[in-house]
Design a protein around this motif. Structure first.
Motif, PDB file in Angstrom:
ATOM      1  N   ASP A  88      -7.868  -0.647  17.703  1.00 11.82           N
ATOM      2  CA  ASP A  88      -7.819  -1.052  16.325  1.00 11.82           C
ATOM      3  C   ASP A  88      -7.588  -0.177  15.133  1.00 11.82           C
ATOM      4  O   ASP A  88      -6.556  -0.508  14.179  1.00 11.82           O
ATOM      5  CB  ASP A  88      -9.112  -1.780  15.944  1.00 11.82           C
ATOM      6  N   VAL A  89      -7.897   1.182  15.500  1.00 11.91           N
ATOM      7  CA  VAL A  89      -7.499   2.091  14.375  1.00 11.91           C
ATOM      8  C   VAL A  89      -6.020   2.308  14.566  1.00 11.91           C
ATOM      9  O   VAL A  89      -5.177   2.383  13.477  1.00 11.91           O
ATOM     10  CB  VAL A  89      -8.129   3.402  14.572  1.00 11.91           C
ATOM     11  N   SER A  90      -5.499   2.391  15.629  1.00 13.53           N
ATOM     12  CA  SER A  90      -3.870   2.688  15.870  1.00 13.53           C
ATOM     13  C   SER A  90      -3.134   1.568  15.320  1.00 13.53           C
ATOM     14  O   SER A  90      -2.194   1.481  14.696  1.00 13.53           O
ATOM     15  CB  SER A  90      -3.564   2.974  17.356  1.00 13.53           C
ATOM     16  N   ALA A  91      -3.638   0.354  15.310  1.00 11.30           N
ATOM     17  CA  ALA A  91      -2.723  -0.963  15.005  1.00 11.30           C
ATOM     18  C   ALA A  91      -2.778  -0.887  13.339  1.00 11.30           C
ATOM     19  O   ALA A  91      -1.640  -1.142  12.931  1.00 11.30           O
ATOM     20  CB  ALA A  91      -3.403  -2.270  15.619  1.00 11.30           C
ATOM     21  N   LEU A  92      -4.060  -0.554  12.928  1.00 12.75           N
ATOM     22  CA  LEU A  92      -4.190  -0.650  11.302  1.00 12.75           C
ATOM     23  C   LEU A  92      -3.226   0.389  10.728  1.00 12.75           C
ATOM     24  O   LEU A  92      -2.479   0.235   9.975  1.00 12.75           O
ATOM     25  CB  LEU A  92      -5.421  -0.336  11.077  1.00 12.75           C
ATOM     26  N   LEU A  93      -3.108   1.710  11.412  1.00 11.21           N
ATOM     27  CA  LEU A  93      -2.252   2.755  11.009  1.00 11.21           C
ATOM     28  C   LEU A  93      -0.735   2.416  11.164  1.00 11.21           C
ATOM     29  O   LEU A  93      -0.064   2.522  10.248  1.00 11.21           O
ATOM     30  CB  LEU A  93      -2.634   4.049  11.606  1.00 11.21           C
ATOM     31  N   LEU A  94      -0.477   1.639  12.244  1.00 13.37           N
ATOM     32  CA  LEU A  94       0.802   1.281  12.379  1.00 13.37           C
ATOM     33  C   LEU A  94       0.958   0.138  11.163  1.00 13.37           C
ATOM     34  O   LEU A  94       2.453  -0.033  10.841  1.00 13.37           O
ATOM     35  CB  LEU A  94       1.300   0.777  13.639  1.00 13.37           C
ATOM     36  N   GLN A  95       0.174  -0.841  10.887  1.00  7.73           N
ATOM     37  CA  GLN A  95       0.324  -1.800   9.862  1.00  7.73           C
ATOM     38  C   GLN A  95       0.702  -1.060   8.644  1.00  7.73           C
ATOM     39  O   GLN A  95       1.354  -1.553   7.828  1.00  7.73           O
ATOM     40  CB  GLN A  95      -0.663  -2.828   9.905  1.00  7.73           C
ATOM     41  N   VAL A  96       0.011   0.034   8.306  1.00 11.23           N
ATOM     42  CA  VAL A  96       0.045   0.715   7.061  1.00 11.23           C
ATOM     43  C   VAL A  96       1.527   1.184   6.932  1.00 11.23           C
ATOM     44  O   VAL A  96       2.066   1.244   5.797  1.00 11.23           O
ATOM     45  CB  VAL A  96      -1.029   1.680   6.525  1.00 11.23           C
ATOM     46  N   GLU A  97       2.020   1.753   7.947  1.00  7.61           N
ATOM     47  CA  GLU A  97       3.285   2.364   8.054  1.00  7.61           C
ATOM     48  C   GLU A  97       4.379   1.431   7.924  1.00  7.61           C
ATOM     49  O   GLU A  97       5.056   1.504   7.239  1.00  7.61           O
ATOM     50  CB  GLU A  97       3.371   3.250   9.143  1.00  7.61           C
ATOM     51  N   ALA A  98       4.156   0.310   8.570  1.00  6.39           N
ATOM     52  CA  ALA A  98       5.239  -0.604   8.478  1.00  6.39           C
ATOM     53  C   ALA A  98       5.212  -1.398   7.263  1.00  6.39           C
ATOM     54  O   ALA A  98       6.183  -1.684   6.750  1.00  6.39           O
ATOM     55  CB  ALA A  98       4.968  -1.641   9.739  1.00  6.39           C
ATOM     56  N   GLY A  99       4.177  -1.877   6.654  1.00 12.82           N
ATOM     57  CA  GLY A  99       4.005  -2.511   5.638  1.00 12.82           C
ATOM     58  C   GLY A  99       4.079  -1.841   4.188  1.00 12.82           C
ATOM     59  O   GLY A  99       4.009  -2.661   3.149  1.00 12.82           O
ATOM     60  N   GLY A 100       3.791  -0.613   4.506  1.00 16.24           N
ATOM     61  CA  GLY A 100       3.171   0.041   3.200  1.00 16.24           C
ATOM     62  C   GLY A 100       4.607   0.833   2.792  1.00 16.24           C
ATOM     63  O   GLY A 100       5.665   0.689   3.177  1.00 16.24           O
ATOM     64  N   GLU A 101       4.174   1.788   1.623  1.00 13.85           N
ATOM     65  CA  GLU A 101       5.549   2.726   0.945  1.00 13.85           C
ATOM     66  C   GLU A 101       5.138   3.870   1.051  1.00 13.85           C
ATOM     67  O   GLU A 101       4.282   4.306   0.496  1.00 13.85           O
ATOM     68  CB  GLU A 101       5.645   2.217  -0.501  1.00 13.85           C
ATOM     69  N   LEU A 102       5.713   4.675   1.939  1.00 11.14           N
ATOM     70  CA  LEU A 102       5.707   6.028   2.273  1.00 11.14           C
ATOM     71  C   LEU A 102       6.184   7.066   0.932  1.00 11.14           C
ATOM     72  O   LEU A 102       7.336   6.429   0.537  1.00 11.14           O
ATOM     73  CB  LEU A 102       6.497   6.619   3.480  1.00 11.14           C
ATOM     74  N   LEU A 118       0.882  -1.270  -0.010  1.00 10.81           N
ATOM     75  CA  LEU A 118       0.098  -0.106   0.061  1.00 10.81           C
ATOM     76  C   LEU A 118       0.754   1.182   0.040  1.00 10.81           C
ATOM     77  O   LEU A 118       1.489   1.482   0.967  1.00 10.81           O
ATOM     78  CB  LEU A 118      -0.968   0.156   0.904  1.00 10.81           C
ATOM     79  N   CYS A 119       0.792   1.981  -0.891  1.00  7.42           N
ATOM     80  CA  CYS A 119       1.635   3.303  -1.136  1.00  7.42           C
ATOM     81  C   CYS A 119       0.757   4.370  -0.438  1.00  7.42           C
ATOM     82  O   CYS A 119      -0.412   4.624  -0.927  1.00  7.42           O
ATOM     83  CB  CYS A 119       1.714   3.652  -2.538  1.00  7.42           C
ATOM     84  N   TYR A 120       1.557   5.447   0.379  1.00  7.09           N
ATOM     85  CA  TYR A 120       0.568   6.483   0.944  1.00  7.09           C
ATOM     86  C   TYR A 120       1.422   7.518   1.207  1.00  7.09           C
ATOM     87  O   TYR A 120       2.738   7.539   0.906  1.00  7.09           O
ATOM     88  CB  TYR A 120       0.106   5.937   2.092  1.00  7.09           C
ATOM     89  N   ASP A 121       1.079   8.672   1.526  1.00  6.91           N
ATOM     90  CA  ASP A 121       1.758   9.752   2.135  1.00  6.91           C
ATOM     91  C   ASP A 121       1.146  10.358   3.174  1.00  6.91           C
ATOM     92  O   ASP A 121       0.133   9.749   3.686  1.00  6.91           O
ATOM     93  CB  ASP A 121       2.019  10.937   0.937  1.00  6.91           C
ATOM     94  N   ALA A 122       1.805  11.305   3.865  1.00 11.45           N
ATOM     95  CA  ALA A 122       1.325  11.951   5.082  1.00 11.45           C
ATOM     96  C   ALA A 122      -0.283  12.268   5.207  1.00 11.45           C
ATOM     97  O   ALA A 122      -1.004  12.240   6.091  1.00 11.45           O
ATOM     98  CB  ALA A 122       2.042  13.011   5.663  1.00 11.45           C
ATOM     99  N   ARG A 123      -0.650  12.796   3.975  1.00 14.64           N
ATOM    100  CA  ARG A 123      -1.933  13.397   3.639  1.00 14.64           C
ATOM    101  C   ARG A 123      -3.078  12.121   3.885  1.00 14.64           C
ATOM    102  O   ARG A 123      -4.086  12.076   4.355  1.00 14.64           O
ATOM    103  CB  ARG A 123      -2.183  14.053   2.421  1.00 14.64           C
ATOM    104  N   ILE A 124      -2.608  11.078   3.110  1.00 12.61           N
ATOM    105  CA  ILE A 124      -3.577   9.995   2.996  1.00 12.61           C
ATOM    106  C   ILE A 124      -3.497   9.146   4.400  1.00 12.61           C
ATOM    107  O   ILE A 124      -4.618   8.937   4.739  1.00 12.61           O
ATOM    108  CB  ILE A 124      -2.872   8.999   2.036  1.00 12.61           C
ATOM    109  N   LEU A 125      -2.333   9.161   5.175  1.00 12.13           N
ATOM    110  CA  LEU A 125      -2.530   8.472   6.447  1.00 12.13           C
ATOM    111  C   LEU A 125      -3.509   9.510   7.515  1.00 12.13           C
ATOM    112  O   LEU A 125      -4.246   8.793   8.035  1.00 12.13           O
ATOM    113  CB  LEU A 125      -1.093   8.608   6.685  1.00 12.13           C
ATOM    114  N   ALA A 126      -3.143  10.673   7.316  1.00 11.64           N
ATOM    115  CA  ALA A 126      -4.114  11.533   8.029  1.00 11.64           C
ATOM    116  C   ALA A 126      -5.492  11.342   7.773  1.00 11.64           C
ATOM    117  O   ALA A 126      -6.424  11.385   8.613  1.00 11.64           O
ATOM    118  CB  ALA A 126      -3.733  12.927   7.920  1.00 11.64           C
ATOM    119  N   GLU A 127      -6.079  11.296   6.536  1.00 15.47           N
ATOM    120  CA  GLU A 127      -7.194  11.018   6.295  1.00 15.47           C
ATOM    121  C   GLU A 127      -7.727   9.753   6.829  1.00 15.47           C
ATOM    122  O   GLU A 127      -8.807   9.485   7.228  1.00 15.47           O
ATOM    123  CB  GLU A 127      -7.467  11.216   4.645  1.00 15.47           C
ATOM    124  N   TYR A 128      -6.938   8.639   6.600  1.00  8.35           N
ATOM    125  CA  TYR A 128      -7.212   7.267   7.155  1.00  8.35           C
ATOM    126  C   TYR A 128      -7.633   7.382   8.659  1.00  8.35           C
ATOM    127  O   TYR A 128      -8.716   6.872   9.011  1.00  8.35           O
ATOM    128  CB  TYR A 128      -6.122   6.334   6.992  1.00  8.35           C
TER     129      TYR A 128
END
Length: 136
Positions: A60-74, A35-45
Motif C-alpha cells: 500500500d505504501v509503495s502504491a501510494l508513493l507511485l501514485q504521488v509520483e505519477a499524479g503529482g508535480e515534482l 500534489l506538489c513535492y520534491d525528493a525530500r518530501i517523498l522520502a519523508e512520506y
C-alpha cells in the motif's frame, strides 16, 4: 488546484478517511488536486508511512508513493532563508513557494509563522475542506 501536503495530513487521512485529512487524501487520490513535492518530501512520506506503528502494508505504501509520483508535480525548490520553528517543515514551505501552490495543508499551522510564509496560504485540513476547494 495545486497543493503541498504535510506528512501529518497524509498519515491522518490514511488512518481516518472520513475526517478533513481523509477528504484531502481522497481528493488527491481522485486526481482532483495536484500534489506538489520534491525528493525530500517523498522520502519523508516513505519513511513515516513505513514506521512499524502504522498499519500500512509495504504494498500500500509503495502504491501510494507511485501514485504521488505519477499524479503529482515534482518540484525543485531553493532553500528558504527563513528558519521555521521545526526545520523538518522547511521543505514543505520551500516546495510551496517554488510551485506557487494554492495552499500548503498541514496539521501544524503554528509551525509556519505569518512572518515566514512568503505569501503561501497555509491552512489546516479543516480550513482547506471548508474554503480551499475554491481557488484564490
Amino acid at each position: 488546484m495545486r497543493i503541498v501536503v504535510d506528512t501529518n495530513v497524509l498519515v491522518s487521512g490514511l488512518l481516518s478517511p472520513f475526517g478533513p485529512p481523509g477528504t484531502v487524501v481522497g481528493l488527491i487520490a481522485a486526481s482532483r488536486l495536484s500534489l506538489c513535492y520534491d525528493a525530500r518530501i517523498l522520502a519523508e512520506y516513505a519513511e513515516v508511512l513505513r514506521r512499524p506503528r502504522f498499519p500500512f502494508s509495504e504494498e500500500d505504501v509503495s502504491a501510494l508513493l507511485l501514485q504521488v509520483e505519477a499524479g503529482g508535480e515534482l518540484t525543485f525548490a531553493a532553500p528558504t532563508p527563513i528558519r521555521l520553528p521545526d526545520p523538518a517543515d522547511e521543505p514543505f514551505l520551500e516546495v510551496a513557494v517554488a510551485s506557487m501552490v494554492d495552499y500548503l495543508v498541514t496539521g501544524n499551522v503554528r509551525h509556519f509563522p505569518d512572518s515566514a510564509r512568503q505569501g503561501v496560504r497555509i491552512v489546516s485540513p479543516r480550513e482547506f475542506v471548508d474554503t480551499g476547494l475554491r481557488p484564490g
